[in-house]
Design an enzyme around this catalytic site. Sequence first.
Site, PDB file in Angstrom:
ATOM      1  N   SER A  15       0.827  -1.197   0.000  1.00 21.99           N
ATOM      2  CA  SER A  15       0.000   0.000   0.000  1.00 21.99           C
ATOM      3  C   SER A  15       0.870   1.259   0.000  1.00 21.99           C
ATOM      4  CB  SER A  15      -0.974  -0.041   1.174  1.00 21.99           C
ATOM      5  OG  SER A  15      -2.007   0.898   1.020  1.00 21.99           O
TER       6      SER A  15
ATOM      7  N   ASP B 222      -9.657  -4.874  -5.275  1.00 24.44           N
ATOM      8  CA  ASP B 222      -9.035  -3.690  -4.699  1.00 24.44           C
ATOM      9  C   ASP B 222      -9.295  -2.465  -5.577  1.00 24.44           C
ATOM     10  OD1 ASP B 222      -7.424  -1.864  -3.399  1.00 24.44           O
ATOM     11  OD2 ASP B 222      -5.556  -2.983  -3.680  1.00 24.44           O
TER      12      ASP B 222
ATOM     13  N   HIS C 245      -7.822  -5.332  -0.897  1.00 24.93           N
ATOM     14  CA  HIS C 245      -6.580  -4.672  -0.506  1.00 24.93           C
ATOM     15  C   HIS C 245      -5.971  -5.284   0.767  1.00 24.93           C
ATOM     16  CE1 HIS C 245      -3.838  -1.316  -0.877  1.00 24.93           C
ATOM     17  NE2 HIS C 245      -4.072  -0.932   0.369  1.00 24.93           N
TER      18      HIS C 245
END
Length: 319
Positions: free
Chosen positions: A163, A261, A293
């Site tokens: 991320s 995601d 995610h």
Amino acid sequence: MDTSKSEVLHDVPPYIRAYKDGTVERLVGYEVVPATLDPETGVSSKDIVIMPETGVSARLYRPKSTPTGEKLPLVVYFHGGAFCIASSQEPKYHASLNRLVAEANAVLVSVDYRLVPEHPLPAAYEDAWQAIQWVASHASGGGAEAYLKEGVDFGRVFLAGDSAGATLAHHTAIRAGKAGQELGLKLRGMVMIFPYFWGKEPIGLEVTDPFRKAMVDNWWAFVCPSDRGSDDPLINPFADGAPALEGLACNRVIVCVAEKDILRDRGRLYHEKLAKSGWQGEAEMVEIQGEDHVFHIFEPDSEKARDMVKRLASFIKRE
């Protein structure tokens, strides 16, 4: 913490609230666990201060055992959390990295960079750069961490992150490319796990899911109130003024995305543009079907999470 009398300045669900009196309330990602010997994997860890002037620390992981004299690859890892939550001591990250270290048989430095809003961007990007410079100081025989000097193969150093941490890895690799030999370290590869890249014009899932598009827009507006918005080069690697991808200082990259995601299509685009750029390297793409995610952080025992960690470990171990 009593915030009942303070007016909310920023509410960024489900992560954080910031109040006008300067109080910050993190709703998730604030838990910590100590560094220790993990009984499941045999991986040991300890916390070290790597930048005394800012207080930035890292958690150093060592695999169970290695033959005497064998030097291992090194992974420099940046955790996720939208630049505003989590840490290298967060329990889910600690457990995940224990598994990656055991599977890859690698040494890992998990950087505890400074967070927004206490430390506005680009503080986290600067911390990432300082961290790789700290690692590089050991490659030349300096540095204070004896195990790194004795146990690491500095010809096999990888940047990695998930991320927001993958975003930091990208920018650090670009900056390392600009530094060249002055860094004193050559990066072997980069591991991009569900990278957090963004942009004003929607693509892919962003077009069909305006609710989540607006949510991510709100996150970025909170952590980086720039006049460029989501087209700031800090978050959009293809925006005007962003450094060219061919400047990446590594010759192998693996990009992981998840089917559900909202950030998926940005990761796909990164892989596509990297492969078509003038970068002289090998780019791999992995898409996890049916997942969202950073699912591997929340569901570490799932078959797909274990398979993904094995794939990443194989990428790190490959000569």
